[in-house]
Motif scaffolding. Structure first.
Motif, PDB file in Angstrom:
ATOM      1  N   ARG A   1       0.811  -1.282   0.099  1.00  0.00           N
ATOM      2  CA  ARG A   1      -0.085  -0.070   0.040  1.00  0.00           C
ATOM      3  C   ARG A   1       0.930   1.077  -0.101  1.00  0.00           C
ATOM      4  N   THR A   2       2.127   1.133   0.613  1.00  0.00           N
ATOM      5  CA  THR A   2       3.005   2.286   0.726  1.00  0.00           C
ATOM      6  C   THR A   2       3.311   2.758  -0.536  1.00  0.00           C
ATOM      7  N   PHE A   3       3.642   1.480  -1.365  1.00  0.00           N
ATOM      8  CA  PHE A   3       3.904   1.961  -2.738  1.00  0.00           C
ATOM      9  C   PHE A   3       3.032   2.855  -3.670  1.00  0.00           C
ATOM     10  N   SER A   4       1.764   2.345  -3.394  1.00  0.00           N
ATOM     11  CA  SER A   4       0.573   3.240  -4.265  1.00  0.00           C
ATOM     12  C   SER A   4       0.495   4.663  -3.689  1.00  0.00           C
ATOM     13  N   GLU A   5       0.525   4.545  -2.272  1.00  0.00           N
ATOM     14  CA  GLU A   5       0.011   5.844  -1.533  1.00  0.00           C
ATOM     15  C   GLU A   5       1.117   7.000  -1.885  1.00  0.00           C
ATOM     16  N   PHE A   6       2.100   6.464  -2.028  1.00  0.00           N
ATOM     17  CA  PHE A   6       3.392   7.671  -2.490  1.00  0.00           C
ATOM     18  C   PHE A   6       3.974   7.503  -3.969  1.00  0.00           C
ATOM     19  N   SER A   7       3.312   6.713  -4.767  1.00  0.00           N
ATOM     20  CA  SER A   7       3.555   6.459  -6.129  1.00  0.00           C
ATOM     21  C   SER A   7       5.097   6.086  -6.250  1.00  0.00           C
ATOM     22  N   ILE A   8       5.505   5.346  -5.538  1.00  0.00           N
ATOM     23  CA  ILE A   8       6.919   4.756  -5.618  1.00  0.00           C
ATOM     24  C   ILE A   8       6.862   3.663  -6.618  1.00  0.00           C
ATOM     25  N   PRO A   9       7.765   3.705  -7.662  1.00  0.00           N
ATOM     26  CA  PRO A   9       7.822   2.614  -8.540  1.00  0.00           C
ATOM     27  C   PRO A   9       8.298   1.347  -8.116  1.00  0.00           C
ATOM     28  N   VAL A  10       7.865   0.179  -8.514  1.00  0.00           N
ATOM     29  CA  VAL A  10       8.317  -0.973  -8.213  1.00  0.00           C
ATOM     30  C   VAL A  10       9.754  -1.401  -8.859  1.00  0.00           C
ATOM     31  N   ASP A  11      10.754  -0.498  -8.078  1.00  0.00           N
ATOM     32  CA  ASP A  11      12.178  -0.563  -8.900  1.00  0.00           C
ATOM     33  C   ASP A  11      13.013  -1.711  -8.198  1.00  0.00           C
ATOM     34  N   ARG A  12      13.298  -2.723  -8.976  1.00  0.00           N
ATOM     35  CA  ARG A  12      14.263  -3.707  -8.530  1.00  0.00           C
ATOM     36  C   ARG A  12      15.624  -3.270  -8.006  1.00  0.00           C
ATOM     37  N   ARG A  13      15.850  -1.983  -8.122  1.00  0.00           N
ATOM     38  CA  ARG A  13      17.186  -1.532  -7.311  1.00  0.00           C
ATOM     39  C   ARG A  13      16.993  -1.579  -5.930  1.00  0.00           C
TER      40      ARG A  13
END
Ligand SMILES: Cc1cc2nc3c(=O)[nH]c(=O)nc-3n(C[C@H](O)[C@H](O)[C@H](O)COP(=O)(O)OP(=O)(O)OC[C@H]3O[C@@H](n4cnc5c(N)ncnc54)[C@H](O)[C@@H]3O)c2cc1C
Ligand code: SF4
Ligand code: SF4
Lengths: 56, 391
Positions: free
Chosen positions: B53-65
């Motif tokens: 949820r935190t990823f969508s709430e803050f528009s964080i990309p699912v970045d494999r780095r």
């Protein structure tokens, strides 16, 4: 006073009631501010602090 | 980079709270972020679990780095070994690489216009009881930096707020004392699930966690109540020695930390100072997670500060308090109430609860929705008596 092998995690700083502990690079305990309550000894996850004459 | 003599806003600490605050404040204000560590994000002091949820709430990309492992659910182990597990069809969270994640958040703050300086230790600069800015120590030099607003995002130590006269001292009873090894060469099942071990002999008033970072690598850590006689290290080493599959693992990294799980800083604004994240004790009191909480508080404080600077009205800084306590803070207060219940449980109680609660019940409890789970407690006189106050 210094603490050997300290990880700098800040737990002891958070529980110290008098603000006697600071961590810039290493932990330093200001003997003049310390009231020897022993809370920092109890808190340290690695058991690194020994305060002479603490009430613990 | 040249550090100026004056900024609208100085943020102390470049963890998730500070970097988020800086990023949102920088939309309307000149911002400097300082951190005493030589490297932002290091040492990690974290299990590195973060819900999706935190990823969508803050528009964080699912970045494999900065993502190590996809997580589908969790297995909770009662003291007697009974397992309560919940597995979803879809990814419900990640084990991240905090060192890279925290740097990513700081990078986003810079891209929004903030300046960031590592290896810089701050104390408050006060004159006649008024906040003037900060005093900075960096590479043997001392600098005075004037600022209209200071955001204290200095983590568990929380000395900036203390220097302002706010009482941030925590009782060891209300702190979790933690140690964690990043281990490799381990052999454990379900390396796409979180593993949580409960029991007062395993981790008094806390838990042991295995958070997988790979098929053979994981953060293996423990948090115990801060007032327990033996150290966290004692309990973790014992746990590892007793678990086949872990005992022979290599240790890649050792981290020690403390989490303020027992209550929040009620008033987080004093004059022109705002307190965010661990510094304001904004941690989930049940599981001790605080990355998402810190980011929420950082965004809220940063937005409030941007508005105050834009309108040239520092009188509105208190809105951060009001907004927090009517949203995320309110939820956390509910979770704290449940903690007051769970911290009383002995091993026999935990074993009993593991027979009546599902994984879903446990998830809801950590979110502050405990009613359904608590209503299932019917045949246990002692627990029933405690639970009555919660329904
Ligand atoms: C062992 C452990 C495991 C955890 N596991 C998880 C987990 O799996 N998931 C989760 O969500 N949360 C977890 N947490 C909690 C999470 O790490 C914190 O809640 C989170 O880091 C809080 O972010 P913050 O920005 O408030 O503080 P921090 O990330 O602690 O950042 C504070 C920064 O301030 C700097 N600083 C302090 N004093 C000064 C000063 N005087 N001058 C300049 N800089 C200063 C520090 O160097 C630090 O970089 C864990 C914590 C611990 C200890
Ligand atoms: S003994 Fe008490 S006063 Fe002294 S440094 Fe430790 S916590 Fe602070
Ligand atoms: S609690 Fe222990 S490891 Fe952490 S900073 Fe204090 S002395 Fe160092």
């Amino acid at each position: 006073m210094e603490v050997e092998n300290c990880y700098g995690c800040g737990g002891c700083v958070a529980v110290c009631p008098t603000g006697a502990i600071t961590i810039i690079e290493e932990v330093e305990i200001d003997a003049e501010k310390c009231v020897k309550c022993g809370r920092c000894e109890l808190m340290c996850p690695a058991g690194l602090i020994r305060i002479d004459g603490s009430q613990r | 980079m040249k550090i100026e003599d004056e900024y609208d806003v100085v943020v102390v600490g470049a963890g998730p709270a500070g970097s988020m605050a800086a990023r949102f404040a920088a939309e309307k204000a000149g911002v400097l972020v300082v951190d005493k560590h030589r490297e932002i994000g290091s040492p990690k002091r974290c299990g590195e679990g973060l819900g999706i949820r935190t990823f969508s709430e803050f528009s964080i990309p699912v970045d494999r780095r900065f993502i190590n492992q996809d997580i589908y659910g969790s297995v909770i182990y009662a003291p007697n070994g009974r397992e309560v597990s919940i597995r979803y069809d879809e990814v419900m969270g990640y084990i991240i690489e905090r060192k890279i994640f925290d740097k990513y958040l700081a990078t986003e703050a810079v891209r929004a216009g903030a300046a960031v300086m590592a290896e810089s230790y701050a104390t408050l600069w006060m004159e006649d009881g008024k906040l003037k800015g900060i005093k900075l120590r960096r590479q043997g030099e001392e600098l005075d930096i004037r600022s209209r607003i200071v955001i204290a995002a200095d983590g568990v130590e929380s000395q900036i707020a203390r220097q302002m006269g706010l009482n941030t001292t925590v009782n060891p009873y209300d702190m979790d004392s933690c140690i964690e090894y990043e281990m490799c060469g381990i052999d454990y099942k379900d390396m796409d699930m979180l593993h949580i071990f409960l029991g007062n002999k395993i981790a008094p008033r806390g838990y042991v966690w295995i958070f997988p970072k790979d098929d053979d690598r994981a953060n293996v850590g423990i948090g115990i109540a801060g007032d327990v006689g033996e150290t966290a290290k004692y309990y973790l080493d014992k746990f590892i020695a007793e678990h086949q599959g872990l005992a022979d693992g290599s240790i890649l990294e050792v981290n020690v930390g403390s989490v303020p799980v027992g209550g929040f800083l009620e008033n987080m604004v004093k004059d022109n100072l705002l307190v965010v994240g661990d510094a304001a004790r904004q941690v989930n009191p049940i599981h001790g997670g605080g990355i998402s909480e810190a980011m929420h508080a950082g965004r809220l404080a940063g937005t409030t500060v941007a508005k105050a600077v834009k309108e040239d009205n520092l009188g509105i800084l208190g809105e951060y308090n009001e907004e927090w306590w009517s949203t995320k803070g309110l939820k956390l207060k509910k979770v704290l109430k449940v903690r007051n219940f769970t911290e009383k449980l002995d091993d026999e109680d935990l074993d009993y609860l593991a027979t009546i609660w599902s994984g879903e019940d446990l998830m809801e409890i950590t979110r502050g929705n405990h009613k359904t789970a608590f209503k299932k407690i019917v045949k246990h006189p002692k627990l029933l008596k405690w639970v009555k106050n919660f329904l």
